[in-house]
Design a protein around this motif. Sequence first.
Motif, mmCIF file in Angstrom:
data_model
loop_
_atom_site.group_PDB
_atom_site.id
_atom_site.type_symbol
_atom_site.label_atom_id
_atom_site.label_comp_id
_atom_site.label_asym_id
_atom_site.label_seq_id
_atom_site.Cartn_x
_atom_site.Cartn_y
_atom_site.Cartn_z
ATOM 1 N N ARG A 1 -25.164 -62.492 13.470
ATOM 2 C CA ARG A 1 -24.765 -63.301 14.620
ATOM 3 C C ARG A 1 -24.745 -62.517 15.932
ATOM 4 O O ARG A 1 -24.499 -63.082 16.978
ATOM 5 C CB ARG A 1 -23.391 -63.922 14.367
ATOM 6 N N ARG A 2 -24.969 -61.192 15.832
ATOM 7 C CA ARG A 2 -24.934 -60.400 17.054
ATOM 8 C C ARG A 2 -26.142 -60.733 17.928
ATOM 9 O O ARG A 2 -27.261 -60.897 17.449
ATOM 10 C CB ARG A 2 -24.959 -58.901 16.736
ATOM 11 N N LYS A 3 -25.920 -60.770 19.229
ATOM 12 C CA LYS A 3 -26.985 -61.077 20.154
ATOM 13 C C LYS A 3 -27.833 -59.831 20.421
ATOM 14 O O LYS A 3 -27.321 -58.729 20.549
ATOM 15 C CB LYS A 3 -26.403 -61.601 21.468
ATOM 16 N N TYR A 4 -29.144 -60.045 20.517
ATOM 17 C CA TYR A 4 -30.064 -58.952 20.837
ATOM 18 C C TYR A 4 -30.004 -58.658 22.329
ATOM 19 O O TYR A 4 -30.160 -59.557 23.158
ATOM 20 C CB TYR A 4 -31.490 -59.337 20.442
ATOM 21 N N ARG A 5 -29.755 -57.401 22.650
ATOM 22 C CA ARG A 5 -29.692 -56.993 24.053
ATOM 23 C C ARG A 5 -31.052 -56.462 24.488
ATOM 24 O O ARG A 5 -31.571 -55.514 23.914
ATOM 25 C CB ARG A 5 -28.618 -55.927 24.254
ATOM 26 N N GLU A 6 -31.615 -57.078 25.477
ATOM 27 C CA GLU A 6 -32.924 -56.657 25.965
ATOM 28 C C GLU A 6 -32.829 -55.263 26.577
ATOM 29 O O GLU A 6 -31.922 -54.962 27.352
ATOM 30 C CB GLU A 6 -33.429 -57.640 27.016
ATOM 31 N N ARG A 7 -33.802 -54.440 26.209
ATOM 32 C CA ARG A 7 -33.798 -53.056 26.706
ATOM 33 C C ARG A 7 -34.132 -53.046 28.188
ATOM 34 O O ARG A 7 -35.066 -53.722 28.640
ATOM 35 C CB ARG A 7 -34.824 -52.216 25.939
ATOM 36 N N MET A 8 -33.379 -52.261 28.942
ATOM 37 C CA MET A 8 -33.564 -52.191 30.386
ATOM 38 C C MET A 8 -34.364 -50.944 30.745
ATOM 39 O O MET A 8 -34.083 -49.840 30.253
ATOM 40 C CB MET A 8 -32.207 -52.163 31.099
ATOM 41 N N TYR A 9 -35.362 -51.098 31.574
ATOM 42 C CA TYR A 9 -36.186 -49.983 32.021
ATOM 43 C C TYR A 9 -35.980 -49.761 33.509
ATOM 44 O O TYR A 9 -35.767 -50.711 34.283
ATOM 45 C CB TYR A 9 -37.672 -50.260 31.755
ATOM 46 N N ALA A 10 -36.070 -48.490 33.897
ATOM 47 C CA ALA A 10 -35.943 -48.160 35.318
ATOM 48 C C ALA A 10 -37.118 -48.735 36.097
ATOM 49 O O ALA A 10 -38.248 -48.767 35.605
ATOM 50 C CB ALA A 10 -35.886 -46.641 35.496
ATOM 51 N N LYS A 11 -36.838 -49.173 37.297
ATOM 52 C CA LYS A 11 -37.893 -49.722 38.139
ATOM 53 C C LYS A 11 -38.764 -48.594 38.656
ATOM 54 O O LYS A 11 -38.285 -47.633 39.245
ATOM 55 C CB LYS A 11 -37.277 -50.481 39.315
ATOM 56 N N ARG A 12 -40.064 -48.717 38.412
ATOM 57 C CA ARG A 12 -40.990 -47.658 38.782
ATOM 58 C C ARG A 12 -41.570 -47.903 40.169
ATOM 59 O O ARG A 12 -41.801 -49.032 40.581
ATOM 60 C CB ARG A 12 -42.131 -47.561 37.759
ATOM 61 N N ALA A 13 -41.810 -46.782 40.840
ATOM 62 C CA ALA A 13 -42.450 -46.865 42.154
ATOM 63 C C ALA A 13 -43.927 -47.225 41.989
ATOM 64 O O ALA A 13 -44.541 -46.918 40.974
ATOM 65 C CB ALA A 13 -42.315 -45.527 42.877
ATOM 66 N N LYS A 14 -44.481 -47.858 42.995
ATOM 67 C CA LYS A 14 -45.893 -48.242 43.011
ATOM 68 C C LYS A 14 -46.553 -47.642 44.253
ATOM 69 O O LYS A 14 -46.884 -48.357 45.202
ATOM 70 C CB LYS A 14 -46.034 -49.765 43.014
ATOM 71 N N PRO A 15 -46.762 -46.338 44.258
ATOM 72 C CA PRO A 15 -47.283 -45.678 45.473
ATOM 73 C C PRO A 15 -48.627 -46.209 45.930
ATOM 74 O O PRO A 15 -48.875 -46.321 47.133
ATOM 75 C CB PRO A 15 -47.382 -44.210 45.052
ATOM 76 N N GLN B 1 -36.588 -33.592 37.303
ATOM 77 C CA GLN B 1 -35.626 -34.653 37.543
ATOM 78 C C GLN B 1 -35.850 -35.310 38.907
ATOM 79 O O GLN B 1 -35.758 -36.532 39.050
ATOM 80 C CB GLN B 1 -34.200 -34.106 37.465
ATOM 81 N N VAL B 2 -36.167 -34.499 39.904
ATOM 82 C CA VAL B 2 -36.420 -35.028 41.245
ATOM 83 C C VAL B 2 -37.679 -35.885 41.256
ATOM 84 O O VAL B 2 -37.723 -36.956 41.870
ATOM 85 C CB VAL B 2 -36.534 -33.882 42.267
ATOM 86 N N VAL B 3 -38.728 -35.412 40.565
ATOM 87 C CA VAL B 3 -39.962 -36.196 40.460
ATOM 88 C C VAL B 3 -39.674 -37.527 39.769
ATOM 89 O O VAL B 3 -40.143 -38.586 40.187
ATOM 90 C CB VAL B 3 -41.049 -35.411 39.700
ATOM 91 N N GLY B 4 -38.867 -37.475 38.689
ATOM 92 C CA GLY B 4 -38.514 -38.691 37.977
ATOM 93 C C GLY B 4 -37.735 -39.666 38.836
ATOM 94 O O GLY B 4 -37.964 -40.888 38.788
ATOM 95 N N ASP B 5 -36.810 -39.167 39.641
ATOM 96 C CA ASP B 5 -36.036 -40.033 40.521
ATOM 97 C C ASP B 5 -36.933 -40.730 41.544
ATOM 98 O O ASP B 5 -36.688 -41.888 41.919
ATOM 99 C CB ASP B 5 -34.964 -39.217 41.255
ATOM 100 N N ASN B 6 -37.970 -40.054 42.004
ATOM 101 C CA ASN B 6 -38.876 -40.641 42.985
ATOM 102 C C ASN B 6 -39.853 -41.633 42.364
ATOM 103 O O ASN B 6 -40.250 -42.602 43.020
ATOM 104 C CB ASN B 6 -39.665 -39.534 43.697
#
Length: 336
Positions: free
Chosen positions: A13-27, A88-93
């Motif tokens: 009966r547990r609800k499936y939680r949709e996996r959340m992904y970080a929003k990616r930049a589109k340079p 980490q900085v590259v990933g944040d950008n």
Amino acid sequence: MAGVVHRYHRLGRRKYRERMYAKRAKPLAQYTTEELYAHFRFGRHDIKYIADLVRPKLQHKTKRSHALSVEEQCLIALLFYASGTFYQVVGDNMGGDKSTVSNVVKAVSVELASLVNEFVSFPKDDQMAQTKRSFFLLGNMPNTIGVIDCTPVHIQAPHEREWQYVNRKWRHSINVQLVANADLIITNCVVNWPGSVHDARILRESALYRKLHAYPLLPWLMTSFPVAHTPEQAGFNSAHCKTRCTIECLNGVLKRRFACLNYLRVEPKVACSIILACIVFHNIATRYNVPLDDIYDGPEPDEVQPEDAIVSSHFCLCLAKIWYTMPQRAASHSSL
């Protein structure tokens, strides 16, 4: 048994939680051409060309787990090469985490390193005449087919055999040998020696040395005179110095275009792949006239540096050298 069934129904009966992904930049869609050059060192069409080069190996078969496209992988790697900052900085950008950036940079670097022979090649017989002419127009040095030098790429202290990577300035590095033509195209490279290894040994152990040493006309590697005693020797030193500046300018442009080469926080094996990838990118950028925002301000052509006076009985001890095809050094001096 009833208890097991009961628990199963409770879990069901547990609800499936949709996996959340970080929003990616589109340079490619968001940035102007000038911004792409500033951040990634290449324009929109250049990036698509680079993506096509590595697409066969880096293209994911499905979009499962929100897989990165080849263009996104190339942009992540290019941002790291151009900035030299932390993963980490590259990933944040770019909208990714540190581990993703690390994996992408390694994958892209390895794939580009495998293409180095397609983009880095010594002048062939039909190209020699043009190469010699370009060098002669540059510094009045006849029969020159390349300039050679070693440059250190600093790295963090490796976990294994750390002492082998300590160079003469007491910094950990990879000692990279580069040969270039008058247009700053890299025509040969050796990227596998630790910083403690001398330039002369890297040259002696290289495939290019074995190839050129088989030629009947020797000596073929020219160094400047430690002290010029005659006008002819002074003229030779002046021409040598002007020509030598090509390789110094190349080293500056390469590290200015790809700031990661000033310091790499990776193990030596990964560092070598990154260096080779930057060499491939440099030749692509130079051949396609990709602009460089920050121009390298190298030494003046007539400026004599202390390294030019370091000459011994071994012809390749000098730090800056010139490939040469004259059979007699004295003959070349008298012709200037």
